[in-house]
Design a protein around this motif. Sequence first.
Motif, short mmCIF file in Angstrom:
data_model
loop_
_atom_site.label_atom_id
_atom_site.label_comp_id
_atom_site.label_asym_id
_atom_site.label_seq_id
_atom_site.Cartn_x
_atom_site.Cartn_y
_atom_site.Cartn_z
N THR A 1 0.84 -1.26 -0.07
CA THR A 1 0.08 -0.04 -0.17
C THR A 1 0.85 1.26 -0.06
N VAL A 2 2.13 1.40 0.92
CA VAL A 2 2.88 2.57 0.84
C VAL A 2 3.59 2.52 -0.50
N ASN A 3 3.89 1.33 -0.91
CA ASN A 3 4.68 1.39 -2.38
C ASN A 3 3.64 2.09 -3.57
N LEU A 4 2.60 1.53 -3.37
CA LEU A 4 1.60 2.11 -4.39
C LEU A 4 1.33 3.51 -4.28
N ALA A 5 1.23 4.11 -2.97
CA ALA A 5 0.94 5.43 -2.91
C ALA A 5 2.26 6.34 -3.40
N SER A 6 3.34 5.61 -3.13
CA SER A 6 4.66 6.42 -3.74
C SER A 6 4.55 6.22 -5.11
N ARG A 7 4.16 5.30 -5.87
CA ARG A 7 4.40 5.18 -7.32
C ARG A 7 3.14 6.21 -7.81
N LEU A 8 1.93 6.27 -7.40
CA LEU A 8 1.06 7.30 -7.79
C LEU A 8 1.58 8.54 -7.74
N THR A 9 2.18 9.02 -6.51
CA THR A 9 2.77 10.18 -6.44
C THR A 9 3.56 10.72 -7.69
N SER A 10 4.35 9.66 -8.09
CA SER A 10 5.15 10.04 -9.09
C SER A 10 4.63 10.28 -10.45
N ILE A 11 3.29 9.81 -10.77
CA ILE A 11 2.77 9.98 -12.18
C ILE A 11 1.48 11.07 -11.93
N ALA A 12 1.24 11.32 -10.60
CA ALA A 12 0.14 12.40 -10.46
C ALA A 12 0.56 13.64 -11.05
N PRO A 13 -0.75 14.42 -11.63
CA PRO A 13 -0.52 15.76 -12.45
C PRO A 13 -0.05 16.64 -11.51
N ARG A 14 0.47 17.92 -11.96
CA ARG A 14 0.82 18.98 -10.78
C ARG A 14 -0.45 19.50 -10.19
N ASP A 15 -0.42 19.75 -9.13
CA ASP A 15 -1.63 20.34 -8.01
C ASP A 15 -2.69 19.46 -8.26
N ALA A 16 -2.42 18.27 -8.34
CA ALA A 16 -3.57 17.16 -8.34
C ALA A 16 -3.29 16.10 -7.33
N VAL A 17 -4.32 15.15 -7.16
CA VAL A 17 -4.35 14.10 -6.20
C VAL A 17 -4.86 12.62 -6.88
N LEU A 18 -3.98 11.81 -7.07
CA LEU A 18 -4.20 10.43 -7.49
C LEU A 18 -4.62 9.50 -6.16
N VAL A 19 -5.56 8.69 -6.40
CA VAL A 19 -5.78 7.58 -5.67
C VAL A 19 -5.94 6.20 -6.27
N ASP A 20 -5.73 5.21 -5.49
CA ASP A 20 -5.87 3.71 -6.06
C ASP A 20 -7.33 3.31 -6.05
N SER A 21 -7.55 2.36 -6.72
CA SER A 21 -8.94 1.70 -6.75
C SER A 21 -9.40 1.39 -5.49
N ASP A 22 -8.64 0.73 -4.72
CA ASP A 22 -9.12 0.59 -3.22
C ASP A 22 -9.51 1.76 -2.60
N PHE A 23 -8.97 2.89 -2.72
CA PHE A 23 -9.24 4.14 -2.23
C PHE A 23 -10.51 4.58 -2.55
#
Length: 381
Positions: A295-317
């Motif tokens: 879960t922690v690794n996935l959050a980190s990976r999502l951060t690296s692909i998130a657009p600027r000034d935006a929030v990405l979450v995974d499907s479980d979230f």
Amino acid sequence: MTVDDTGSGADADGRVDPLQERGNAHAADPGEDPLALRLEQLILGAERRYTPFQAARSAGVSMELASRFWRAMGFADIGQAKALTEADVLALRRLAGLVEAGLLSEAMAVQVARSTGQTTARLAEWQMDSFLEGLTEPPEPGMTRTEVTYPIVELLLPELEEFLVYVWRRQLAASAGRVVQSADDEEMVDRRLAVGFADLVGFTRLTRRMEEEELGELVEAFETTAADLVAARGGRLIKTLGDEVLYAADDAGIAADIALRLVETLANDETMPELRVGMAFGTVTTRMGDVFGTTVNLASRLTSIAPRDAVLVDSDFAEELIRTGEAPASEAEAAEAAAAAEKEGEEPPKYRFALQPMWQRPVRGLGVVEPWLLARRDGQP
């Protein structure tokens, strides 16, 4: 290891413990600063009386265990210098007593020493740097910063000690409350949490353009803003990494609110770079105040692909927000729910967040993931 009466610290095979192997090289250091010794005595509240071997023997523990505790707390090997005090003996005796009483395993006692040492080392470094920078204007010309340190520490020490104990008790009470509310014993260690990484965009480029002092001020402002927002909204700041903060929350809605507030707050600050946040929800392993797992690794990976000034979450979230009624599964579903409520003369559901599915994409080490773009619903705080 067997400690013999000669103080050699050698075991049955003649091996010598690393704490002892330097012999008496540090027993007397004529070049040691007298002011540094006075400052140490002020802070520790006692004079140097024991070598490591003498301290271990007085505490009733082996040199091997004493060495493990000492290193775990973050201190270097000191040979057989007479550098330890009654407080060191008492600390050894207390840790060993917890092990003997069966309250802690030896491995756990070492972890207690390590976690406490790592946390307080960073705190002590920060406090000393800050106090010396902000509170040591020489009262008289010609006084050095070193000469001003002693009276500053003398004044601050008792108050800071009381405050440290107060904050620790408060944090321990909060942590104990979370443990008591856990569903079962397994959940105490492996829990379902929302985990978020907030990352400053373009920080590496900034380090090449900004002076060190400016960069330090920017990082401090970012960490302070993030820490205050996370705490105020009910999350827990796990750690800061300069241009990135890691936080967690028991509730996905709380974590989502924190993420969006972080983006909104920094977007309104012209001195701050843009921010991106990645979050995931799932089972998390907690150790020594840190969090680990997929879960922690996935959050980190999502951060690296998130657009600027935006929030990405995974499907479980996203599913957790939908399950708890914090967000609709789609805008069509929200419109249907509002129409049905209006037909029945009832209040329509008030969703706090909106979710927009993004393209599925492969993420290194985690396979294909389906990120969702998180936003606030119109009119929702």
